[in-house]
Design a protein around this motif. Structure first.
Motif, mmCIF file in Angstrom:
data_model
loop_
_atom_site.group_PDB
_atom_site.id
_atom_site.type_symbol
_atom_site.label_atom_id
_atom_site.label_comp_id
_atom_site.label_asym_id
_atom_site.label_seq_id
_atom_site.Cartn_x
_atom_site.Cartn_y
_atom_site.Cartn_z
ATOM 1 N N PRO A 249 85.448 82.962 70.541
ATOM 2 C CA PRO A 249 86.468 82.439 71.455
ATOM 3 C C PRO A 249 87.501 81.552 70.775
ATOM 4 N N GLN A 250 87.032 80.693 69.868
ATOM 5 C CA GLN A 250 87.926 79.755 69.194
ATOM 6 C C GLN A 250 88.194 80.246 67.763
ATOM 7 N N TYR A 251 89.467 80.310 67.404
ATOM 8 C CA TYR A 251 89.827 80.787 66.064
ATOM 9 C C TYR A 251 89.355 79.808 64.990
ATOM 10 N N ALA A 252 88.758 80.346 63.932
ATOM 11 C CA ALA A 252 88.466 79.591 62.713
ATOM 12 C C ALA A 252 88.670 80.537 61.545
ATOM 13 N N SER A 253 89.147 80.020 60.456
ATOM 14 C CA SER A 253 89.348 80.848 59.277
ATOM 15 C C SER A 253 88.042 81.475 58.806
ATOM 16 N N GLY B 259 94.387 73.996 57.550
ATOM 17 C CA GLY B 259 95.145 74.852 58.441
ATOM 18 C C GLY B 259 96.103 74.101 59.342
ATOM 19 N N SER B 260 96.238 72.800 59.121
ATOM 20 C CA SER B 260 97.072 71.990 59.995
ATOM 21 C C SER B 260 98.549 72.339 59.862
ATOM 22 N N ASN C 212 98.636 72.771 72.215
ATOM 23 C CA ASN C 212 100.053 73.098 72.159
ATOM 24 C C ASN C 212 100.369 73.951 70.938
ATOM 25 N N LYS C 213 101.622 74.229 70.704
ATOM 26 C CA LYS C 213 102.030 75.118 69.620
ATOM 27 C C LYS C 213 101.641 74.577 68.249
ATOM 28 N N ASN C 214 101.524 73.271 68.119
ATOM 29 C CA ASN C 214 101.206 72.677 66.822
ATOM 30 C C ASN C 214 99.728 72.803 66.447
ATOM 31 N N ASN C 215 98.850 72.909 67.454
ATOM 32 C CA ASN C 215 97.422 73.045 67.145
ATOM 33 C C ASN C 215 96.819 74.299 67.774
ATOM 34 N N ARG C 216 97.685 75.291 68.028
ATOM 35 C CA ARG C 216 97.256 76.516 68.689
ATOM 36 C C ARG C 216 96.098 77.195 67.961
ATOM 37 N N TYR C 217 96.081 77.119 66.643
ATOM 38 C CA TYR C 217 95.010 77.758 65.877
ATOM 39 C C TYR C 217 94.095 76.744 65.203
ATOM 40 N N CYS C 218 94.095 75.530 65.704
ATOM 41 C CA CYS C 218 93.153 74.515 65.226
ATOM 42 C C CYS C 218 91.827 74.712 65.950
ATOM 43 N N TYR C 219 90.780 74.944 65.202
ATOM 44 C CA TYR C 219 89.476 75.208 65.809
ATOM 45 C C TYR C 219 89.029 74.043 66.686
ATOM 46 N N ARG C 220 89.189 72.842 66.193
ATOM 47 C CA ARG C 220 88.760 71.658 66.951
ATOM 48 C C ARG C 220 89.538 71.542 68.263
ATOM 49 N N CYS D 114 88.246 74.012 70.745
ATOM 50 C CA CYS D 114 86.957 73.622 71.322
ATOM 51 C C CYS D 114 87.165 72.629 72.457
ATOM 52 N N TYR D 115 88.049 71.665 72.236
ATOM 53 C CA TYR D 115 88.313 70.675 73.281
ATOM 54 C C TYR D 115 89.052 71.312 74.457
ATOM 55 N N ALA D 116 89.920 72.278 74.184
ATOM 56 C CA ALA D 116 90.627 72.961 75.272
ATOM 57 C C ALA D 116 89.643 73.738 76.140
ATOM 58 N N THR D 117 88.739 74.485 75.505
ATOM 59 C CA THR D 117 87.703 75.202 76.255
ATOM 60 C C THR D 117 86.878 74.234 77.084
#
Length: 345
Positions: free
Chosen positions: A133-137, A207-208, A223-231, A234-237
């Motif tokens: 569900p959450q993107y991580a490299s 990845g920041s 938001n657009k700045n942390n769209r692909y930040c895994y952390r 997780c908090y959004a979910t």
């Protein structure tokens, strides 16, 4: 133009991987492939391969094999058979205009064999859905890299698109909420734990976007700045799940599990689940419902780690009741959610 003339749309569902059996040699093969992936352990290859193949994996494989033996069922590895069940049911849901294949990033069935199945069927294009569900490299990114590494050698490469994350997908959240409410019925829980698989903090910082991530309140919004930040995902979910369950902010905690800090000697995402839950009974928290929202299928990290090991830690600290919410696996609502994501893409 009909699908028969244009070709079906290919769908590739991918999960992380599992040993072929719970025997030590098979577990060793799995760990060797997994832990030498440069996206999982981002060390130079000259260090990574001898360290993990020569030291870490030989020591870890026998211990992991014993844990896998606890997990194994008559159908084999839960991660595998839940994946195959999902593939079959999503295929039925999507119908004959689609061809759904399933592969594992590590071991079998391989991503390559699944892609060859789609190529041999002359699909018109391919939609790849890594089941994270959450993107991580180290998970989604690794799947994407593997897919592109395979198809680069094809003479004809069809259009390929990736569903890179679904952390805030409404249907996914609805499925989690439904699973949680089923477990809440007839029980009065003091607190709720949303435990995600951990990754090293350096993965977040690497990845920041424009150094936006500070491993703090920057994850309070998605938001657009942390769209692909895994952390941040997780908090959004967690916020959406808590909202769906009707929880206040003080009724749940976001935590991270499965760290390898003892060997890599650098911090992973915090707070650590195992450390947090040991403090609960002293705070008057005795009944806990635990979610694993980073996993869509039951596996070692859910059934054994969260379901058994964390339960034992909690009860040893004086807690009374610890309950794990089962993963989505191939529940009808989740099958519909996956099919919907694919149709939209």
């Amino acid at each position: 133009m009909s699908a028969s003339n244009q070709g079906r749309i290919g769908v590739l569902l991918v999960n992380l991987g599992t040993p072929d059996s719970p025997k030590t040699p098979d577990v060793r093969r799995y760990l060797n492939e997994f832990l030498t992936d440069g996206r999982v352990v981002d060390m130079p290859a000259a260090i990574r391969y001898p360290l993990f193949r020569g030291l870490v994996v030989p020591l870890r494989a026998p211990k992991s094999a014993k844990i896998y033996q606890q997990l194994w069922t008559e159908r084999g590895s839960p991660l595998l058979y839940h994946g195959l069940d999902l593939q079959k049911k999503v295929q039925e849901q999507l119908g004959s205009d689609y061809l759904v294949a399933f592969g594992m990033r590590y071991q079998n069935p391989s991503v390559e064999s699944a892609l060859l199945e789609l190529r041999d069927a002359a699909v018109s294009r391919i939609i790849v859905l890594p089941l994270f569900p959450q993107y991580a490299s180290a998970s989604t990114g690794s799947v994407q890299e593997k897919v592109m590494d395979i198809v680069k050698d094809w003479w004809i490469v069809p259009s390929i698109s990736f569903i890179s994350s679904f952390a805030d997908d409404p249907d996914f959240i609805t499925c989690l909420v439904a699973r949680g409410r089923a477990e809440m019925e007839g029980h009065d829980y003091d607190h709720f734990v949303f435990s995600y698989h951990g990754i090293p903090e350096r993965h977040i910082l690497k990845g920041s976007h424009n150094n936006y991530c500070k491993l703090g309140t920057c994850c309070a919004s998605y938001n657009k700045n942390n769209r692909y930040c895994y952390r941040a995902q997780c908090y959004a979910t967690s916020r959406l799940l808590a909202q769906g369950l009707g929880l206040r902010d003080d009724q749940y905690t976001v935590t991270f599990q499965s760290r390898l800090q003892s060997r890599l000697r650098d911090p992973w995402l915090q707070p650590y689940t195992d450390e947090v839950i040991k403090e609960y009974p002293a705070k008057g928290i005795n009944n806990v419902l635990a979610f694993s929202p980073a996993f869509v299928a039951d596996c070692l990290e859910t059934t054994i780690e969260v379901g058994d090991e964390f339960k034992e830690l909690f009860e040893e600290a004086g807690g009374k009741h610890w309950q794990l919410v089962p993963s989505l696996n191939s529940e009808p609502m989740w099958v519909e959610a996956v099919a919907s994501m694919i149709r939209r893409n």
